[in-house]
Design a protein around this motif. Structure first.
Motif, PDB file in Angstrom:
ATOM      1  N   ALA A  64       2.505   3.562  -6.470  1.00 51.12           N
ATOM      2  CA  ALA A  64       3.910   4.057  -6.470  1.00 51.12           C
ATOM      3  C   ALA A  64       4.215   5.303  -6.702  1.00 51.12           C
ATOM      4  N   PRO A  65       5.181   5.755  -6.103  1.00 46.36           N
ATOM      5  CA  PRO A  65       5.552   7.262  -6.109  1.00 46.36           C
ATOM      6  C   PRO A  65       5.414   7.780  -7.518  1.00 46.36           C
ATOM      7  N   GLY A  66       5.531   6.949  -8.684  1.00 48.70           N
ATOM      8  CA  GLY A  66       5.400   7.367  -9.912  1.00 48.70           C
ATOM      9  C   GLY A  66       3.863   7.871 -10.265  1.00 48.70           C
ATOM     10  N   GLN A  67       2.989   7.135  -9.494  1.00 45.61           N
ATOM     11  CA  GLN A  67       1.659   7.024  -9.696  1.00 45.61           C
ATOM     12  C   GLN A  67       0.882   8.169  -8.606  1.00 45.61           C
ATOM     13  N   ALA A  68       1.444   8.971  -8.094  1.00 46.53           N
ATOM     14  CA  ALA A  68       0.841   9.851  -7.139  1.00 46.53           C
ATOM     15  C   ALA A  68      -0.084  10.766  -7.575  1.00 46.53           C
ATOM     16  N   ALA A  69       0.234  11.379  -8.958  1.00 46.03           N
ATOM     17  CA  ALA A  69      -0.791  12.144  -9.764  1.00 46.03           C
ATOM     18  C   ALA A  69      -2.154  11.340 -10.273  1.00 46.03           C
ATOM     19  N   GLN A  70      -1.864   9.970 -10.213  1.00 43.05           N
ATOM     20  CA  GLN A  70      -3.186   9.407 -10.564  1.00 43.05           C
ATOM     21  C   GLN A  70      -4.024   9.097  -9.295  1.00 43.05           C
ATOM     22  N   ALA A  71      -3.296   8.781  -8.267  1.00 41.35           N
ATOM     23  CA  ALA A  71      -3.726   8.578  -6.901  1.00 41.35           C
ATOM     24  C   ALA A  71      -4.466   9.768  -6.453  1.00 41.35           C
ATOM     25  N   ARG A  72      -3.907  11.074  -6.559  1.00 45.95           N
ATOM     26  CA  ARG A  72      -4.671  12.219  -6.462  1.00 45.95           C
ATOM     27  C   ARG A  72      -6.143  12.461  -7.381  1.00 45.95           C
ATOM     28  N   ARG A  73      -5.877  12.113  -8.427  1.00 45.39           N
ATOM     29  CA  ARG A  73      -7.302  11.988  -9.330  1.00 45.39           C
ATOM     30  C   ARG A  73      -8.228  11.124  -8.837  1.00 45.39           C
ATOM     31  N   LEU A  74      -7.754  10.042  -8.377  1.00 43.56           N
ATOM     32  CA  LEU A  74      -8.876   8.733  -7.994  1.00 43.56           C
ATOM     33  C   LEU A  74      -9.526   9.516  -6.767  1.00 43.56           C
ATOM     34  N   ALA A  75      -8.520   9.804  -5.752  1.00 43.84           N
ATOM     35  CA  ALA A  75      -8.979  10.272  -4.563  1.00 43.84           C
ATOM     36  C   ALA A  75     -10.169  11.407  -4.537  1.00 43.84           C
ATOM     37  N   GLY A  76      -9.910  12.368  -5.462  1.00 41.63           N
ATOM     38  CA  GLY A  76     -10.711  13.260  -5.624  1.00 41.63           C
ATOM     39  C   GLY A  76     -12.188  12.931  -6.203  1.00 41.63           C
ATOM     40  N   LEU A  77     -12.195  11.805  -7.201  1.00 42.28           N
ATOM     41  CA  LEU A  77     -13.353  11.376  -7.598  1.00 42.28           C
ATOM     42  C   LEU A  77     -14.090  10.613  -6.738  1.00 42.28           C
ATOM     43  N   MET A  78     -13.310   9.791  -5.774  1.00 39.68           N
ATOM     44  CA  MET A  78     -14.174   8.833  -4.858  1.00 39.68           C
ATOM     45  C   MET A  78     -14.210   9.919  -3.406  1.00 39.68           C
ATOM     46  N   GLY A  79     -13.455  10.998  -3.062  1.00 38.14           N
ATOM     47  CA  GLY A  79     -13.588  11.344  -1.846  1.00 38.14           C
ATOM     48  C   GLY A  79     -12.819  10.811  -0.749  1.00 38.14           C
ATOM     49  N   LEU A  80     -11.795  10.119  -1.402  1.00 35.90           N
ATOM     50  CA  LEU A  80     -10.713   9.402  -0.549  1.00 35.90           C
ATOM     51  C   LEU A  80      -9.942  10.403   0.431  1.00 35.90           C
ATOM     52  N   PRO A  81      -9.960  10.108   1.768  1.00 36.09           N
ATOM     53  CA  PRO A  81      -9.215  11.048   2.892  1.00 36.09           C
ATOM     54  C   PRO A  81      -7.782  10.747   2.424  1.00 36.09           C
ATOM     55  N   GLY A  82      -6.918  11.622   3.012  1.00 36.13           N
ATOM     56  CA  GLY A  82      -5.436  11.289   2.794  1.00 36.13           C
ATOM     57  C   GLY A  82      -5.068  10.195   3.467  1.00 36.13           C
ATOM     58  N   SER A  83      -5.663   9.914   4.501  1.00 41.10           N
ATOM     59  CA  SER A  83      -5.334   8.597   5.190  1.00 41.10           C
ATOM     60  C   SER A  83      -5.558   7.238   4.470  1.00 41.10           C
ATOM     61  N   ALA A  84      -6.292   7.358   3.333  1.00 44.60           N
ATOM     62  CA  ALA A  84      -6.532   6.086   2.634  1.00 44.60           C
ATOM     63  C   ALA A  84      -5.535   5.953   1.522  1.00 44.60           C
ATOM     64  N   LEU A  85      -4.703   6.911   1.261  1.00 47.56           N
ATOM     65  CA  LEU A  85      -3.606   6.866   0.242  1.00 47.56           C
ATOM     66  C   LEU A  85      -2.377   6.219   1.047  1.00 47.56           C
TER      67      LEU A  85
END
Length: 471
Positions: A398-419
């Motif tokens: 959800a929009p309010g979880q964007a900061a959490q999503a960016r942290r998890l993406a950084g840990l796992m190496g998720l590309p922007g297209s995965a978000l």
């Protein structure tokens, strides 16, 4: 074979069943996939053996050989069918052949012991090794597991070229090879039957008279054969199509997963979607074996080979089509990458449900444990299996979880297209949580997923639409 089956597909059920009776099959167990999917990338191992079978072939190959892997090409067809890569594997490449479970003619099973530091071509034939053994060897060398195999002997070249009334090849200089008996002038010539076989077997008249230059000539020949098969003269000639269908199916041995003509026809339909200009031919990067004084074998060039294997495994094209497509998607990629920019929540505040949506069994629990114990994401939970499988891993938030999503993406190496911005779900305690669905691209906890940044290596390559002369 693909175009021949398409052209005769309207000839009726009985004729298709007749063609199916021409195709020999081999059970390779779990060396490949059991079936065929139209929605995934395809990796088919094409094997040409040196076995002396068929009329007029007694003087070719090794006397008494059960059939080595004399010519081997790993054909990768992109998931979106925009391109394909044909990767030649030198027969003299030094490899480790793994232990190989096989099935005897009486139906009983056995395991053929592996060997270390031997020529790649010995992965087939010796000790009862079947094409599944060659597939396992390719997987261990490249990290790319072939889905299926198609194998042919000397007759395939002779009968296929005769069926299309010859293939046009080009030579930079005249050839008079006593060993292969190939005699051709410089420039273009049309070859079929024995002359075509001599062309692909010749090695003492090209380049430095080694197998690597023979491979280049074979790639030029295959490109010419493809162009002839898709030409209007072939596709509009019913008689030629019938001859081609008979020749192709009689020449083939395939795994049981694709042994039905209906399945081969499905594969043909998928292959037909790839333009010849986007079919790349290249060879495994190698260097002379440093252990030899008289150079006879080669080893992997570790400075180039891994990058090439990664590009193929990650579905990256070696042709210009990929560059053009990436340029066209620049704005879309920029928008996706922007999702990764901004503040990141502490790992302890990241709350995520992990689902398995096509990854290997146990991946969700493995990822949860990795996140909790190694990355400090203590609010990660295993949510079991997703309702539907997906090819790519995705993180919904959800929009309010964007900061959490960016942290998890950084840990796992998720590309922007995965978000995937959207709605929040709830975890087992009823608290808002993101949803991470592991797709078929997931390779294991801790293995980064941002492989969209894979760099296409600088390797020698050609495309199927280009006429090139053998040197």
């Amino acid at each position: 074979m693909a175009f021949a089956l398409l052209g005769t597909g309207t000839a009726g059920y009985l004729y298709l069943k007749h063609l199916e009776g021409n195709v020999a099959t081999t059970d390779i167990g779990d060396a490949g996939k059991g079936g065929f999917s139209k929605d995934e990338a395809i990796d088919i191992l094409l094997i040409g053996t040196d076995r002396r079978t068929g009329k007029g072939n007694g003087g070719y190959g090794d006397k008494g050989s059960a059939g080595h892997a004399d010519t081997t090409i790993l054909l990768h067809v992109a998931e979106d069918r925009s391109n394909a890569t044909a990767l030649s594997i030198p027969r003299d490449l030094i490899v480790d052949i793994p232990d190989c479970p096989t099935t005897r003619e009486d139906g009983s099973g056995t395991v053929v012991p592996g060997q270390r530091g031997v020529r790649f071509n010995r992965s087939l034939g010796e000790g009862g090794r079947d094409p599944g053994c060659t597939m396992r060897t390719v997987a261990s060398v490249t990290g790319i597991k072939p889905d299926h195999f198609m194998m042919a002997d000397f007759n395939a070249v002779k009968t296929l070229t005769a069926a299309v009334d010859g293939v046009t090849v080009c030579l930079e200089h005249p050839v008079d090879d006593r060993q292969s008996k190939l005699r051709l002038p410089s420039g273009e010539s049309t070859v079929q039957g024995e002359d075509a076989l001599a062309f692909v077997r010749t090695r003492h008249s090209f380049g430095n008279q080694g197998d690597l230059d023979r491979i280049k000539a074979q790639q030029h020949f295959l490109a010419a054969l493809m162009r002839k098969m898709v030409s209007g003269d072939t596709l509009t000639d019913p008689g030629r199509l019938l001859r081609l269908a008979e020749a192709a199916t009689k020449a083939l041995t395939v795994d049981t997963g694709i042994g039905k003509v209906s399945t081969l026809k499905d594969i043909a339909l998928e292959l037909r979607k790839v333009p010849t200009r986007n079919i790349s031919f290249t060879t495994v990067p190698v260097r002379d074996n440093p252990a030899e004084t008289v150079k006879a074998t080669v080893v992997l060039d570790e400075s180039k080979a891994p990058a090439l294997f990664d590009a193929i495994r990650d579905d990256v094209s070696l042709t210009e089509v990929e560059k053009r497509r990436k340029k066209a998607k620049a704005q879309e990629n920029a928008a996706e990458d922007a999702r990764l920019e901004g503040p990141r929540a502490p790992a302890a505040e990241v709350r995520v449900r992990v689902l398995n949506g096509g990854a290997p069994a146990g991946s969700a629990q493995e990822t949860v444990q990795w996140l909790q114990f190694e990355q400090g994401v203590i609010e990660a939970q295993n949510a079991g299996n997703a309702f539907t499988a997906r090819s790519r891993t995705a993180l919904e938030y959800a929009p309010g979880q964007a900061a959490q999503a960016r942290r998890l993406a950084g840990l796992m190496g998720l590309p922007g297209s995965a978000l995937k911005p959207g709605e929040s779900s709830t975890d087992a305690r009823g608290l808002p949580a993101m949803t991470l669905t592991l797709g078929r691209d997931f390779l294991g906890a801790g293995v980064r997923l941002d492989r969209s940044r894979t760099v296409v290596p600088d390797v020698d390559k050609s495309t199927a639409d280009t006429v090139e002369c053998a040197r």
